[in-house]
Structure formats: C-alpha cells, structure tokens
Motif scaffolding. Structure first.
Motif, PDB file in Angstrom:
ATOM      1  N   THR A   7       0.837  -1.200   0.000  1.00 47.61           N
ATOM      2  CA  THR A   7       0.000   0.000   0.000  1.00 47.61           C
ATOM      3  C   THR A   7       0.869   1.247   0.000  1.00 47.61           C
ATOM      4  O   THR A   7       1.771   1.391   0.828  1.00 47.61           O
ATOM      5  CB  THR A   7      -0.908   0.012   1.243  1.00 47.61           C
ATOM      6  OG1 THR A   7      -1.708  -1.171   1.238  1.00 47.61           O
ATOM      7  CG2 THR A   7      -1.808   1.232   1.245  1.00 47.61           C
ATOM      8  N   ARG A   8       0.624   2.128  -0.913  1.00 50.02           N
ATOM      9  CA  ARG A   8       1.406   3.360  -0.998  1.00 50.02           C
ATOM     10  C   ARG A   8       0.953   4.350   0.064  1.00 50.02           C
ATOM     11  O   ARG A   8      -0.238   4.544   0.277  1.00 50.02           O
ATOM     12  CB  ARG A   8       1.279   3.979  -2.387  1.00 50.02           C
ATOM     13  CG  ARG A   8       1.884   3.135  -3.507  1.00 50.02           C
ATOM     14  CD  ARG A   8       1.648   3.782  -4.849  1.00 50.02           C
ATOM     15  NE  ARG A   8       0.223   3.911  -5.151  1.00 50.02           N
ATOM     16  CZ  ARG A   8      -0.272   4.618  -6.157  1.00 50.02           C
ATOM     17  NH1 ARG A   8       0.540   5.273  -6.970  1.00 50.02           N
ATOM     18  NH2 ARG A   8      -1.580   4.677  -6.369  1.00 50.02           N
ATOM     19  N   ARG A 156      -4.077   7.380  -1.827  1.00 49.69           N
ATOM     20  CA  ARG A 156      -2.966   7.550  -0.879  1.00 49.69           C
ATOM     21  C   ARG A 156      -3.425   8.336   0.350  1.00 49.69           C
ATOM     22  O   ARG A 156      -2.983   9.449   0.616  1.00 49.69           O
ATOM     23  CB  ARG A 156      -1.767   8.218  -1.544  1.00 49.69           C
ATOM     24  CG  ARG A 156      -1.093   7.356  -2.614  1.00 49.69           C
ATOM     25  CD  ARG A 156       0.215   7.963  -3.082  1.00 49.69           C
ATOM     26  NE  ARG A 156       0.050   9.298  -3.609  1.00 49.69           N
ATOM     27  CZ  ARG A 156      -0.326   9.569  -4.849  1.00 49.69           C
ATOM     28  NH1 ARG A 156      -0.570   8.572  -5.709  1.00 49.69           N
ATOM     29  NH2 ARG A 156      -0.462  10.814  -5.251  1.00 49.69           N
ATOM     30  N   VAL A 157      -4.309   7.694   1.094  1.00 51.55           N
ATOM     31  CA  VAL A 157      -4.840   8.256   2.333  1.00 51.55           C
ATOM     32  C   VAL A 157      -4.519   7.278   3.461  1.00 51.55           C
ATOM     33  O   VAL A 157      -4.655   6.066   3.290  1.00 51.55           O
ATOM     34  CB  VAL A 157      -6.360   8.483   2.244  1.00 51.55           C
ATOM     35  CG1 VAL A 157      -6.934   8.938   3.583  1.00 51.55           C
ATOM     36  CG2 VAL A 157      -6.675   9.502   1.144  1.00 51.55           C
ATOM     37  N   ALA A 158      -4.083   7.795   4.606  1.00 52.51           N
ATOM     38  CA  ALA A 158      -3.757   6.934   5.740  1.00 52.51           C
ATOM     39  C   ALA A 158      -4.285   7.544   7.028  1.00 52.51           C
ATOM     40  O   ALA A 158      -4.287   8.766   7.188  1.00 52.51           O
ATOM     41  CB  ALA A 158      -2.252   6.714   5.839  1.00 52.51           C
ATOM     42  N   LEU A 159      -4.765   6.674   7.918  1.00 50.50           N
ATOM     43  CA  LEU A 159      -5.185   7.090   9.255  1.00 50.50           C
ATOM     44  C   LEU A 159      -4.345   6.306  10.252  1.00 50.50           C
ATOM     45  O   LEU A 159      -4.443   5.084  10.334  1.00 50.50           O
ATOM     46  CB  LEU A 159      -6.677   6.823   9.474  1.00 50.50           C
ATOM     47  CG  LEU A 159      -7.626   7.728   8.672  1.00 50.50           C
ATOM     48  CD1 LEU A 159      -7.939   7.100   7.320  1.00 50.50           C
ATOM     49  CD2 LEU A 159      -8.918   7.991   9.437  1.00 50.50           C
ATOM     50  N   ASP A 160      -3.502   7.009  10.980  1.00 53.09           N
ATOM     51  CA  ASP A 160      -2.583   6.390  11.926  1.00 53.09           C
ATOM     52  C   ASP A 160      -2.968   6.760  13.354  1.00 53.09           C
ATOM     53  O   ASP A 160      -3.164   7.946  13.665  1.00 53.09           O
ATOM     54  CB  ASP A 160      -1.144   6.848  11.666  1.00 53.09           C
ATOM     55  CG  ASP A 160      -0.604   6.375  10.326  1.00 53.09           C
ATOM     56  OD1 ASP A 160      -1.184   5.424   9.751  1.00 53.09           O
ATOM     57  OD2 ASP A 160       0.396   6.942   9.860  1.00 53.09           O
ATOM     58  N   ARG A 161      -3.099   5.748  14.206  1.00 57.38           N
ATOM     59  CA  ARG A 161      -3.421   5.960  15.622  1.00 57.38           C
ATOM     60  C   ARG A 161      -4.680   6.825  15.767  1.00 57.38           C
ATOM     61  O   ARG A 161      -4.737   7.755  16.557  1.00 57.38           O
ATOM     62  CB  ARG A 161      -2.252   6.596  16.372  1.00 57.38           C
ATOM     63  CG  ARG A 161      -0.966   5.770  16.293  1.00 57.38           C
ATOM     64  CD  ARG A 161       0.172   6.444  17.016  1.00 57.38           C
ATOM     65  NE  ARG A 161       0.438   7.787  16.510  1.00 57.38           N
ATOM     66  CZ  ARG A 161       1.140   8.051  15.415  1.00 57.38           C
ATOM     67  NH1 ARG A 161       1.661   7.057  14.692  1.00 57.38           N
ATOM     68  NH2 ARG A 161       1.336   9.295  15.020  1.00 57.38           N
ATOM     69  N   VAL A 177      -5.770   3.297   0.374  1.00 56.77           N
ATOM     70  CA  VAL A 177      -6.312   3.914   1.588  1.00 56.77           C
ATOM     71  C   VAL A 177      -5.995   2.971   2.751  1.00 56.77           C
ATOM     72  O   VAL A 177      -6.546   1.871   2.845  1.00 56.77           O
ATOM     73  CB  VAL A 177      -7.824   4.159   1.461  1.00 56.77           C
ATOM     74  CG1 VAL A 177      -8.399   4.644   2.784  1.00 56.77           C
ATOM     75  CG2 VAL A 177      -8.087   5.180   0.357  1.00 56.77           C
ATOM     76  N   ASP A 178      -5.098   3.396   3.622  1.00 52.79           N
ATOM     77  CA  ASP A 178      -4.569   2.548   4.687  1.00 52.79           C
ATOM     78  C   ASP A 178      -5.340   2.799   5.978  1.00 52.79           C
ATOM     79  O   ASP A 178      -5.203   3.855   6.607  1.00 52.79           O
ATOM     80  CB  ASP A 178      -3.086   2.852   4.889  1.00 52.79           C
ATOM     81  CG  ASP A 178      -2.389   1.795   5.734  1.00 52.79           C
ATOM     82  OD1 ASP A 178      -3.089   1.018   6.417  1.00 52.79           O
ATOM     83  OD2 ASP A 178      -1.145   1.754   5.713  1.00 52.79           O
TER      84      ASP A 178
END
Length: 220
Positions: A7-8, A156-161, A177-178
């Motif tokens: 995943t990018r 290229r969307v990510a949600l971390d913590r 989308v991560d």
C-alpha cells in the motif's frame, strides 16, 4: 496493470509559509486573495468568507463558529488550535495544508478537494467528505465521531493511531487507503471498502458485516 505490492503511503511536504505579516480577522473577507499573513487568536465566527483564498498563511488559535468557507481555497497554510463548532467548507480546496491540535464540531467539506493535507491531534464530531477528492491525506492521533466518505474518491490516504465511532463509505472509490491504524466502531456498507487496506484483526472483527454483504452465514 499490476497493483503495487504494498500500500502506498501519502506523500506529504510540510507547509512552509515563510516570513509572514501579522493580520487581523477584519482583514479577511469573501472573494479576497490574501498571501503571507499570520493571524493569532482571530474570531471568525458568523463570517461569510465564501471564495476566500489564503496562500502561504497561518492561523493560530482561531475560532470559527458558523463560519462559511464555501468555495474557499487554502494553499500552503498552517492551522493550529482551531476551534470550529460549525464550519461550512463545501466545495473548498485544501492544498499543502496542515491542521494540528484542533477541535472541530461539524465540518462539512462536501465535494471539497484535499491534496497534501495532514490532520494531527484533532478531535472531530462529524466530518463530511461526501463526494470529495482526497489525494495524499494523512490523519494522525485523531478522534472522529463520524466520518462520511459517501461517494468520495481517495488516493494515498492513511489514518494512523486514529479512532472513528462510525464511518460511512457507500459509493466511495478508494485506492491505497490505509486503515490499519484506525480503530473502527461501526461501518456502514462494507462494500465501499474496496481498495482499502485492513489489518487481519480488523477483518476478523468485521466478519459478520462481510458475511452479510456476501449473503453467507457463519456458524460454529
């Protein structure tokens, strides 16, 4: 065309507005284009700022209660400690924007365009991105009660913590989308997750929802 092996992640460059001139809330108005300004503790409540363009600016400690930013453009702008109980940003453009330590109530970004945007340490009650376009967007250490991505296009969307109480993805188009760093309370229409990346424990937790979508029954 073959899909990438992994995943990018979002490609982000922190906004650097450069040397800024101090400004007041009264300097902002609808349809204006403002560049190189710094606003501290500005009260933008009940202001109609439709079509406003902020380029290479910063807002620190601003209050935006029932502020209208429809069709506004925020470019290379840094926002810190924004308090916005109700903010109408429908069809707005956010490009090279960073929002940190902010408390947002209802943020309506219907059909907005978000490119190279980072939200960090924010709490949001309701974030509507219905029909929006997201590219290179990162959320870190954020809590959202409801995230509405109905009909959105996200790349290229990510949600971390992060944690979301309810996420709506019906009709969305997702690519890279991560969601592995997202704690999900409830999801509406799991078919909208096509193109997203999940961790094994998330898939296991959603087994009933996936089974219902496929029309299969899980029995021990």
């Amino acid at each position: 065309m073959r899909r990438p092996a992994a995943t990018r992640r979002p490609v982000l460059t922190p906004p650097d507005p450069g040397v800024l001139e101090p400004a007041e809330a009264s300097d902002l108005d609808a349809q204006l284009r403002l560049e190189g300004l710094s606003l501290h503790d500005a009260d933008l409540s009940d202001r109609d700022l439709t079509g406003l363009v902020l380029d290479e600016c910063e807002l620190v400690g601003a209050i935006a209660e029932r502020t209208v930013l429809t069709h506004a453009r925020l470019l290379t702008t840094r926002i810190e400690r924004l308090t916005a109980p109700v903010l109408d940003a429908a069809r707005s453009t956010w490009r090279d924007v960073e929002i940190t330590g902010s408390r947002l109530g209802a943020l309506d970004a219907f059909e907005a365009e978000l490119r190279t945007v980072r939200l960090a340490g924010c709490k949001v009650d309701w974030l509507s991105l219905r029909g929006a376009v997201l590219e290179d967007v990162l959320l870190e250490d954020c809590t959202l009660e409801e995230l509405d991505l109905t009909g959105a296009t996200a790349t290229r969307v990510a949600l971390d913590r992060c944690r979301v109480g309810r996420i709506v993805v019906a009709g969305s188009r997702l690519q890279d989308v991560d969601l592995r760093g997202l704690e999900i309370g409830e999801i509406d229409d799991v078919s909208g997750l096509a193109g997203a990346t999940l961790a094994p424990h998330q898939v296991a937790a959603m087994a009933d929802a996936f089974a219902g979508q496929l029309g299969v029954r899980i029995e021990g």
